[in-house]
Design a protein around this motif. Sequence first.
Motif, short mmCIF file in Angstrom:
data_model
loop_
_atom_site.label_atom_id
_atom_site.label_comp_id
_atom_site.label_asym_id
_atom_site.label_seq_id
_atom_site.Cartn_x
_atom_site.Cartn_y
_atom_site.Cartn_z
N ARG A 1 -80.32 -28.85 -19.35
CA ARG A 1 -80.35 -29.23 -20.76
C ARG A 1 -81.56 -28.63 -21.46
NH1 ARG A 1 -83.28 -31.66 -23.81
NH2 ARG A 1 -84.62 -32.23 -22.06
N ALA A 2 -82.67 -28.61 -20.78
CA ALA A 2 -83.89 -28.09 -21.39
C ALA A 2 -83.76 -26.61 -21.74
CB ALA A 2 -85.07 -28.31 -20.45
N LYS A 3 -82.98 -25.88 -20.97
CA LYS A 3 -82.77 -24.45 -21.24
C LYS A 3 -81.72 -24.24 -22.32
CE LYS A 3 -84.19 -23.00 -16.63
NZ LYS A 3 -85.44 -22.38 -17.10
N GLY A 4 -80.94 -25.29 -22.61
CA GLY A 4 -79.97 -25.22 -23.67
C GLY A 4 -78.66 -24.60 -23.26
N ALA A 5 -77.68 -24.67 -24.17
CA ALA A 5 -76.36 -24.11 -23.90
C ALA A 5 -76.25 -22.66 -24.33
CB ALA A 5 -75.30 -24.94 -24.64
N GLY A 6 -77.26 -22.15 -25.00
CA GLY A 6 -77.24 -20.77 -25.48
C GLY A 6 -77.80 -20.70 -26.88
N GLN A 7 -77.51 -19.62 -27.58
CA GLN A 7 -77.98 -19.42 -28.96
C GLN A 7 -76.80 -19.09 -29.85
OE1 GLN A 7 -80.94 -16.32 -28.64
NE2 GLN A 7 -82.60 -17.81 -28.42
N ASP A 8 -76.93 -19.50 -31.14
CA ASP A 8 -75.89 -19.12 -32.07
C ASP A 8 -76.17 -17.72 -32.59
OD1 ASP A 8 -77.88 -19.29 -34.00
OD2 ASP A 8 -77.21 -21.22 -34.78
N ARG A 9 -75.36 -17.28 -33.55
CA ARG A 9 -75.49 -15.90 -34.01
C ARG A 9 -76.71 -15.68 -34.91
NH1 ARG A 9 -69.36 -13.52 -34.80
NH2 ARG A 9 -68.78 -13.83 -32.60
N LEU A 10 -77.39 -16.78 -35.21
CA LEU A 10 -78.64 -16.67 -35.98
C LEU A 10 -79.86 -16.81 -35.08
CD1 LEU A 10 -77.64 -18.82 -39.10
CD2 LEU A 10 -77.57 -16.32 -38.83
N GLY A 11 -79.62 -16.90 -33.77
CA GLY A 11 -80.72 -17.01 -32.82
C GLY A 11 -81.22 -18.41 -32.60
N ARG A 12 -80.52 -19.39 -33.12
CA ARG A 12 -80.97 -20.78 -32.96
C ARG A 12 -80.43 -21.37 -31.66
NH1 ARG A 12 -79.00 -22.80 -38.83
NH2 ARG A 12 -77.12 -21.86 -37.90
N ARG A 13 -81.19 -22.24 -31.07
CA ARG A 13 -80.82 -22.87 -29.79
C ARG A 13 -79.65 -23.82 -30.00
NH1 ARG A 13 -82.75 -27.70 -27.37
NH2 ARG A 13 -82.63 -27.71 -25.09
N VAL A 14 -78.65 -23.72 -29.07
CA VAL A 14 -77.52 -24.64 -29.06
C VAL A 14 -77.75 -25.63 -27.94
CG1 VAL A 14 -75.03 -24.89 -28.79
CG2 VAL A 14 -75.97 -22.86 -29.93
N THR A 15 -77.61 -26.91 -28.25
CA THR A 15 -77.91 -27.94 -27.25
C THR A 15 -76.62 -28.57 -26.71
OG1 THR A 15 -78.00 -29.69 -28.93
CG2 THR A 15 -80.05 -28.48 -28.47
N PHE A 16 -76.81 -29.34 -25.63
CA PHE A 16 -75.69 -30.14 -25.11
C PHE A 16 -76.21 -31.46 -24.61
CE2 PHE A 16 -77.13 -28.06 -21.21
CZ PHE A 16 -77.00 -29.05 -20.25
N SER A 17 -75.32 -32.44 -24.53
CA SER A 17 -75.66 -33.75 -24.01
C SER A 17 -74.90 -33.96 -22.70
CB SER A 17 -75.28 -34.85 -25.00
OG SER A 17 -75.91 -34.62 -26.26
N ALA A 18 -75.39 -34.86 -21.86
CA ALA A 18 -74.76 -35.07 -20.55
C ALA A 18 -74.82 -36.54 -20.18
CB ALA A 18 -75.44 -34.23 -19.48
N GLY A 19 -73.83 -36.95 -19.37
CA GLY A 19 -73.81 -38.30 -18.83
C GLY A 19 -73.57 -38.23 -17.33
N LEU A 20 -74.27 -39.07 -16.57
CA LEU A 20 -74.20 -39.04 -15.11
C LEU A 20 -73.62 -40.34 -14.57
CD1 LEU A 20 -77.77 -37.62 -14.29
CD2 LEU A 20 -75.66 -36.34 -14.76
N ALA A 21 -72.95 -40.22 -13.42
CA ALA A 21 -72.48 -41.42 -12.70
C ALA A 21 -72.42 -41.06 -11.22
CB ALA A 21 -71.12 -41.87 -13.20
N THR A 22 -72.95 -41.96 -10.38
CA THR A 22 -72.90 -41.77 -8.93
C THR A 22 -71.81 -42.66 -8.35
OG1 THR A 22 -75.25 -41.23 -8.83
CG2 THR A 22 -74.22 -41.97 -6.78
N TRP A 23 -71.01 -42.08 -7.48
CA TRP A 23 -69.87 -42.80 -6.89
C TRP A 23 -70.35 -44.02 -6.11
CZ3 TRP A 23 -67.27 -42.09 -1.71
CH2 TRP A 23 -66.03 -42.74 -1.67
#
Length: 509
Positions: free
Chosen positions: A452-474
């Motif tokens: 997440r800290a590295k991000g999902a990539g960049q948009d066409r203007l060079g801005r960072r695209v973020t993502f969220s995540a949820g975890l669960a252990t069996w």
Amino acid sequence: MHGGSMTFDADHTDDGRPPTPRRAHAGGSMQFRTAPTGPSVNRALRAVTYAYLVLPLFALAAGLDRPRVRSWAALWTAAVLGLLLVVSIARAHRQLRRARFSSFVPSRAFALVGVAVATFCTAGVALGLHGGTFLLLPVIAFVVIALFGNRAMIWRGWLVLVAALGVETAVQLPAYDALWATLLFAATGAVLATMVDEVVRGSVRALERNRQLADLATETSTLGDWPRDLVPLAGRLAAVMDVGRFAVFTQLSPRQALRREVGWPDGDWPAWEELGTLAQESLERLTPVVSPALVATPARAGAAHVVVVTPATSRLGVPIDLPVQSSVAALLAAVLNRTRLISGLLEAANTDELTGLANRRRLFDVLQHEMARARRSGQPLTVAMMDLDYFKRYNDTFGHSAGDELLQRFAIRTGSRVRAQDLLSRYGGEEFCLVLPETDLDGAMALVDGLRAKGAGQDRLGRRVTFSAGLATWDGAESAEELVFRADASLYRAKAAGRDRVAAAPTAS
């Protein structure tokens, strides 16, 4: 033919290895060579009928040679036996037309041959015929038995022939002459029957090979894992080719090197030094190539090339049967081509078309497998659900093609940073699922938060695209769907808390 002859219990043992020979003896049961069927019974009856058509010729020759009857009792006996023979053959033809195959039993066929032998010998006694020409007639009647009976039946038929010839000659010739005449014509009968037996056995063996190939073609049509599913059939393939060992090599494209797929029973046979360029030459020519020690037989089906390598001689020490080996190679090439096509279809059915990642179907298959493995090993299993933030806004701003490119870059970016045993899949839309075997909640949190800290990539203007995540252990009891649902619920909590973060689900109660 004799008490020391060799026969086999089967063409091959359960594992396909050469069978153990046993002794055939007079005490063996009489059997037909093959189960009675319409064509086989018809051929046998036609052969018997043709052989016994000499009866009228016998009567004509006897009348011209010895017009005087020496024993009316023997003549009437021969006439009754001849009539019984004709009636029996006619009855057999009638039962054949009615498809009553259960009436065709070895003992009845043996009795029919015995009646024929007795008919000729009794007629010879009645007319005083003991010359070579007439003594051959019971021999001909006996040889018919080799067309349809096994060696136990032939052996017993030969004993009947010896007894009949002995009686016929003993009542007409001095003892010494009778002995030699009996031995001479009995030996002639034995040689002729052995010759016929070998020819018929070869024909039956060829038919059996064709049947085995057909059975193998049927079984291999359901193979899905090449070459693993082929290994249990290797012994039967060796039996069909009549070899003690063989190897299968494949080449999936002209630029690829030959690959050893199956070796039976020795996985390393033949050594590459022993094989040399033999297999490659056969592929280039697409014809069998023979060396003093080996034979390489190629076959091609679609893009799949197969080479079957065997010893140059069969288990009997004779040159290998190249047509049979070519049939086996063609069968294996077809199997390889079919399994590759099926594998491609299965891969397509389990792969997301846009990103090349596993799709939801593949995700739940892997989850079931990993949950079973975690249950056995006691190791933790954690699932992460990841969703790109503000993806709809991204699509509206830059277009759907740009959104597709972002999803592709995210798949490559994330897939390159996880372990080989982890599974990254596209769950749907902009949502991805990461399966982390042997990983507890803390380890998953460290890994996913780093992504997440590295991000999902960049948009066409060079801005960072973020993502969220949820975890669960069996928790060891819930289903795959319940585990994914808990991880998805954590993802929505992360979204609700402001996005660009990772949330973990509490252990299910």
